[in-house]
Design an enzyme around this catalytic site. Structure first.
Site, PDB file in Angstrom:
ATOM      1  CB  CYS A 177      -0.928   0.015   1.207  1.00 32.71           C
ATOM      2  SG  CYS A 177      -2.106  -1.371   1.226  1.00 32.71           S
TER       3      CYS A 177
ATOM      4  CE1 TYR B  98      -7.784 -23.612   7.993  1.00 36.97           C
ATOM      5  CE2 TYR B  98      -6.234 -25.303   7.284  1.00 36.97           C
ATOM      6  CZ  TYR B  98      -7.164 -24.824   8.200  1.00 36.97           C
ATOM      7  OH  TYR B  98      -7.468 -25.561   9.314  1.00 36.97           O
TER       8      TYR B  98
END
Length: 444
Positions: free
Chosen positions: A43, A276
């Site tokens: 970010c 997962y």
């Protein structure tokens, strides 16, 4: 000793590895990533390009050696998982440097493959200088191009998060920026009136915006739009969307949902209980509607890493739905949102009303105050908050975060008037904008 293999070493993958190690000192944890960097703050990359963050290496949170020395976790970069053999519980991995293939066994496999920037098939695109921004390496390429060639102009395709952040940061470097956006208004996740405030701030800072169109052709510096206009640009940045990296999961027969993400249950397990998945490539559910939702943002990936670690180590915590909470800096202003936009509410057929408060971020007599617009949608039958958006010069994140907390706490829009929020002239008013929105909602 349990053998855990993780595919992906950026935000979600590195975090889930660390979280598992925190709760399990004995497990053997191995991480593979096809990139040459790991665990970086993605970010922050637009701000490193714009030199707001002066040292790009400060975005590198960890490296292979520190993961080994501090956490006893093996990380292999420039290694790509190419196939999952579920029956044998092993992954075929390719060493991208040597070209060698080998098999890695696992007891538990965790997929954190992330997403890739969408690059449309545009005529002549190969003749132009075109970049995307999805990785630390992408950031380095853009910075290197700017340093070496000193471009004066850029066309950005897409006015979402990355597009707007890049527009500001390139302008900070003195580069002329034009944005091309297919939708009628920028930041299409916003309501049109809030989007218009964002557009005005962009234009006030010299950003030229072309909406309701897209790039149809490029020829070196010439960029032709579908509406017939031709723009000039020394380089281009494609930021039109993120496609989930699901090929590995699809090849293994794991279900992909309608949003294009890997389907997971409340504990982030796929249809195979020993596999997962988390992060940008996963499909989750919407907090308000319960419908499928994919949110390729940092917070969900980090939360999901924690949920997987707790489930693997014996204390299961089920995931909540996602609100898609986000906030973006737009030059001197900030825009934030959470929950459903008006378009989403209508698409779901929900009965709703809207309350809007326009005022100050804090006491108007205090020198450092700014204008603020807070917009809240709520269900007219249950009075529950459906979503909120906020735009202003300061205090936007605070108000959105209060709304998020109210939604998770199952408060109604009427409860907002009773929240005893912190007040001093530099920070708020005796009746905070949140309180004011609650008072105004009573009449509706």
């Amino acid at each position: 000793m349990k053998k855990i293999v993780i595919i992906g070493a950026v935000g979600g993958g590195a975090t889930v590895a660390s979280q598992i190690r925190f709760y399990d000192e004995e497990a053997k944890i191995t991480v593979f990533d096809r990139d040459d960097t790991m665990s970086y703050a993605a970010c922050g990359t637009p701000y490193a390009i714009g030199q707001v963050i002066e040292d790009p290496e400060s975005l590198l949170v960890a490296d292979v050696r520190s993961f080994k020395d501090k956490r006893n976790i093996e990380v292999f970069l420039r290694h790509e998982a190419v196939e999952i053999h579920r029956n044998e519980k092993r992954v075929t991995v390719k060493n991208l440097q040597s070209g060698e293939f080998f098999d890695e066994p696992y007891d538990t496999l965790i997929l954190a493959p992330g997403g890739s920037a969408v690059v449309p098939d545009i005529e002549g695109l190969s003749t132009s200088e075109v970049f995307v921004l999805r990785s630390y390496g992408d950031m380095q390429k853009i910075k290197d191009h700017i340093t070496r060639h000193k471009p004066q102009s850029c066309v950005i395709s897409g006015a979402g998060f990355i597009g707007i952040e890049m527009a500001e940061n390139l302008k900070h470097l003195g580069i002329d920026v034009q944005i091309v956006h297919r939708s009628p208004y920028v930041m299409s996740i916003l309501d049109e009136d809030i989007s218009e405030l964002v557009r005005k701030e962009l234009e006030a800072n010299g950003i030229i915006i072309h909406t309701d169109t897209s790039i149809s052709k490029t020829d070196q510096r010439n960029v032709t739009l579908e509406n017939g206009k031709t723009l000039q640009a020394d380089f281009q940045i494609m930021s039109i969307g993120i496609q989930a990296n699901t090929k590995l999961a699809e090849k293994a027969g794991l279900p992909i949902g309608p949003t294009g993400g890997i389907v997971t249950n409340e504990f982030m397990q796929t249809s195979d209980p020993d596999i997962y998945a988390l992060g940008d490539a996963t499909e989750n559910v919407d907090f308000v509607t319960g419908r499928e939702k994919r949110v390729p943002l940092a917070w969900p990936a980090h939360r999901q890493a924690y949920l997987i670690a707790r489930h693997l180590t014996g204390t299961a915590i089920a995931k909540n739905g996602l609100l898609g909470t986000s906030v973006v800096k737009v030059f001197s202003q900030t825009v934030g949102m959470t929950g459903l936009s008006e378009t989403m509410i209508k698409e779901n057929g929900l009965p709703y009303a809207t309350v809007i408060h326009r005022g100050n971020s804090n006491a108007g007599y205090y020198p450092d105050h700014a204008k603020l617009t807070l917009k809240i949608h709520f269900n007219t039958e249950t009075r529950k908050i459906l979503g909120a958006q906020c735009f202003g010069g300061k205090g936007v994140d605070k108000r959105i975060d209060v709304i998020v907390t109210a939604m998770y706490g199952d408060l109604t829009v009427d409860d907002l008037q009773a929240l005893e929020l912190s007040y001093a002239p530099p920070y708020s008013s005796p009746k905070d904008p949140i309180n004011m929105a609650g008072y105004k909602a009573v009449s509706k």
